[in-house]
Write a protein that holds these residues in place. Structure first.
Motif, mmCIF file in Angstrom:
data_model
loop_
_atom_site.group_PDB
_atom_site.id
_atom_site.type_symbol
_atom_site.label_atom_id
_atom_site.label_comp_id
_atom_site.label_asym_id
_atom_site.label_seq_id
_atom_site.Cartn_x
_atom_site.Cartn_y
_atom_site.Cartn_z
ATOM 1 N N LYS A 33 41.100 114.510 53.187
ATOM 2 C CA LYS A 33 42.725 114.320 53.338
ATOM 3 C C LYS A 33 42.765 113.520 54.867
ATOM 4 C CE LYS A 33 44.754 117.244 49.746
ATOM 5 N NZ LYS A 33 45.904 118.149 49.563
ATOM 6 N N ILE A 34 43.771 112.734 54.867
ATOM 7 C CA ILE A 34 44.106 112.052 55.984
ATOM 8 C C ILE A 34 45.585 112.062 56.381
ATOM 9 C CG2 ILE A 34 44.035 109.842 57.580
ATOM 10 C CD1 ILE A 34 41.708 109.087 55.665
ATOM 11 N N GLU A 35 46.098 112.433 57.490
ATOM 12 C CA GLU A 35 47.583 112.532 58.000
ATOM 13 C C GLU A 35 47.674 111.304 59.005
ATOM 14 O OE1 GLU A 35 50.419 115.837 57.989
ATOM 15 O OE2 GLU A 35 48.661 116.958 58.097
ATOM 16 N N THR A 66 45.405 104.168 61.511
ATOM 17 C CA THR A 66 44.951 105.792 61.456
ATOM 18 C C THR A 66 45.377 106.463 62.645
ATOM 19 O OG1 THR A 66 43.040 105.077 62.419
ATOM 20 C CG2 THR A 66 42.833 105.116 59.967
ATOM 21 N N SER A 67 45.961 105.632 63.725
ATOM 22 C CA SER A 67 46.557 106.375 64.849
ATOM 23 C C SER A 67 47.593 105.616 65.348
ATOM 24 C CB SER A 67 45.385 106.325 65.923
ATOM 25 O OG SER A 67 45.077 104.862 66.212
ATOM 26 N N LEU A 68 48.504 106.308 66.023
ATOM 27 C CA LEU A 68 49.548 105.987 66.703
ATOM 28 C C LEU A 68 49.560 105.851 68.312
ATOM 29 C CD1 LEU A 68 52.777 105.290 66.206
ATOM 30 C CD2 LEU A 68 53.013 107.874 67.100
ATOM 31 N N SER A 69 49.777 104.466 68.791
ATOM 32 C CA SER A 69 49.412 104.299 70.141
ATOM 33 C C SER A 69 50.921 104.541 71.238
ATOM 34 C CB SER A 69 48.696 103.252 70.350
ATOM 35 O OG SER A 69 47.455 103.037 69.908
ATOM 36 N N HIS A 70 50.818 104.983 72.327
ATOM 37 C CA HIS A 70 51.810 104.827 73.089
ATOM 38 C C HIS A 70 51.364 104.253 74.509
ATOM 39 C CE1 HIS A 70 50.247 108.986 74.049
ATOM 40 N NE2 HIS A 70 50.394 108.840 75.431
ATOM 41 N N THR A 116 54.294 111.934 59.511
ATOM 42 C CA THR A 116 53.270 111.822 59.118
ATOM 43 C C THR A 116 53.403 111.150 57.706
ATOM 44 O OG1 THR A 116 52.853 114.080 58.329
ATOM 45 C CG2 THR A 116 51.976 113.468 60.571
ATOM 46 N N VAL A 117 52.348 110.178 57.133
ATOM 47 C CA VAL A 117 52.075 109.906 55.917
ATOM 48 C C VAL A 117 50.651 110.551 55.479
ATOM 49 C CG1 VAL A 117 51.728 108.038 54.417
ATOM 50 C CG2 VAL A 117 53.314 107.993 56.281
ATOM 51 N N ALA A 118 50.485 111.123 54.168
ATOM 52 C CA ALA A 118 49.216 111.615 53.978
ATOM 53 C C ALA A 118 48.580 110.801 52.746
ATOM 54 C CB ALA A 118 49.558 113.102 53.053
ATOM 55 N N ARG A 122 49.435 119.036 67.827
ATOM 56 C CA ARG A 122 48.719 118.702 66.370
ATOM 57 C C ARG A 122 47.808 117.295 66.620
ATOM 58 N NH1 ARG A 122 51.829 117.651 61.213
ATOM 59 N NH2 ARG A 122 49.605 117.929 60.611
ATOM 60 N N PHE A 123 48.120 116.616 67.604
ATOM 61 C CA PHE A 123 47.414 115.291 67.933
ATOM 62 C C PHE A 123 45.958 115.592 68.617
ATOM 63 C CE2 PHE A 123 51.321 112.299 67.710
ATOM 64 C CZ PHE A 123 51.390 112.708 66.460
ATOM 65 N N GLN A 124 45.074 114.502 68.469
ATOM 66 C CA GLN A 124 43.957 114.497 69.162
ATOM 67 C C GLN A 124 43.920 112.882 69.835
ATOM 68 O OE1 GLN A 124 40.841 115.060 66.469
ATOM 69 N NE2 GLN A 124 40.772 112.976 65.486
ATOM 70 N N VAL A 125 43.445 112.790 70.890
ATOM 71 C CA VAL A 125 43.365 111.624 71.633
ATOM 72 C C VAL A 125 42.016 110.843 71.194
ATOM 73 C CG1 VAL A 125 43.160 110.290 73.876
ATOM 74 C CG2 VAL A 125 44.583 112.255 73.640
ATOM 75 N N ASP A 126 42.381 109.648 70.353
ATOM 76 C CA ASP A 126 41.124 108.787 70.042
ATOM 77 C C ASP A 126 40.568 108.036 71.117
ATOM 78 O OD1 ASP A 126 41.048 110.180 67.442
ATOM 79 O OD2 ASP A 126 42.539 108.900 66.672
#
Length: 358
Positions: A58-60, A109-113, A75-77, A23-27
């Motif tokens: 809408k943003i998740e 807006t993103s989650l980093s690993h 996720t938070v919407a 479900r993710f995209q790499v930003d």
């Protein structure tokens, strides 16, 4: 002075990274720690991912939560059409305006690993298919950012920004093989960032730059701290404050690459931003026995956004480093460009000495 940007730049882009979740995209893949390990150059990359958006307006937002003793991605919407009390103008962060002015972050807006990339020649990198280290809910519910690698003996110590809704801390982990990583916990509480640990003791203690973030008086600036064991830090002392004038370093300054020891002293590449969030790199040379003593410093940017890949991206006009290597009398700086790609620039050590007048 001749600044040699690698002709293969950018070395890594989002297209080179497989998302950790369908479900993710790499930003972005950027702001990497750097180390020599055996016959390879290792980049420990920050990989920022966001949820693919299915409906306009809408943003998740991805976050890490713990439920019944297990961590998972949730996720938070947000609906921009309805939730107009939030500021969505920055594509990195959703803000709420404070009643007395200013803004406070309510979500990234993103989650980093963190993910390892490897190369034999320092130019052509293969990045791992899966994350090397995923954030945990208890310390990094909003992600892990901007790792820096300090080698001490056979151990590689990694500092990184541990981001939660309660503030940004700096945590420490270690590895000997870049396969198994051991968390050592938070070493600087919120709000602090940009910690770079010197690769050897000075005067019997470990030394590190850090960047506390003041909210009442002053701008984010560089401080020096000392430690007997890498875990307990104190003896804080202001090292360099952001400029009080309208210049390239008037907004904030902070640690960049881990200090590199040379025959003339500690070579430090740091970052600074102006009041418009244009990020550049600066450079100075420190006394080998007194790291607070500056031997030489460039008063103008050492490297600034000039190319298209530095000016345009997820967040444009940014050059930001977390690591450099000195090999064959050349300083190889790996840096994040426009918050979404990794690049390299080389500068001859002798040219740096001449530029600094040392």
């Amino acid at each position: 002075m001749k600044i040699n940007r690698c002709t293969q730049n950018p070395l890594l882009t989002p297209a080179d990274v497989r998302p950790s979740n369908p479900r993710f995209q790499v930003d972005g893949v950027f702001n990497c720690g750097v180390a020599r390990y055996g016959d390879e150059i290792i980049l420990l990359c920050r990989v920022a991912e966001s949820v693919k958006q299915d409906e306009e307006g809408k943003i998740e937002i991805p976050i890490v939560v713990n439920e019944e003793g297990r961590d998972r991605i949730a996720t938070v919407a947000y609906d921009k059409r309805v939730q107009t009390q939030f500021d969505y103008s920055d594509n990195r962060t959703i803000f709420r305006t404070r009643p007395n002015g200013g803004r406070i972050a309510v979500n990234l807006t993103s989650l980093s690993h963190l993910r390892v990339a490897r190369s034999k020649d320092g130019i052509h990198f293969t990045i791992d298919e899966k994350p090397s280290i995923m954030p945990i809910a208890s310390q990094e519910s909003w992600g892990m950012e901007d790792p820096r690698i300090t080698q001490i003996g056979q151990v590689y110590y990694i500092t990184y920004s541990a981001v939660t809704e309660n503030g940004v801390c700096v945590s420490l982990m270690k590895t000997e093989d870049f396969t198994y990583f051991e968390r050592m916990g938070i070493i600087f509480g919120p709000e602090n960032k940009d910690v770079t640990i010197f690769p050897e003791k000075i005067g019997g203690q470990y030394v590190a730059f850090n960047r506390p973030v003041p909210f009442g008086i002053g701008n984010p600036s560089m401080w020096l701290a000392k430690s007997p064991d890498l875990l307990h830090w104190g003896e804080q002392e202001l090292f360099m404050a952001a400029s009080k004038e309208d210049g390239w370093d008037a907004g904030r300054i902070g640690g960049g690459a881990v200090p590199v020891k040379t025959e003339k002293g500690w070579l430090v590449v740091y970052h600074a931003a102006d009041e418009n969030d244009r990020y550049c790199l600066g450079i100075y040379l420190l006394d080998p026995e007194e790291p607070k003593k500056v031997i030489g410093k460039l008063d103008v940017p050492f490297i600034e956004p000039e190319t298209v890949y530095e000016k345009e991206g997820f967040f444009g006009n940014v050059v930001f480093t977390c690591g450099a290597l000195l090999e064959d009398e050349t300083l190889m700086i790996y840096y994040g460009a426009a918050d979404d790609k990794i690049c390299r620039v080389d500068v001859a050590l002798q040219d740096i000495y001449e530029m600094l007048g040392v």
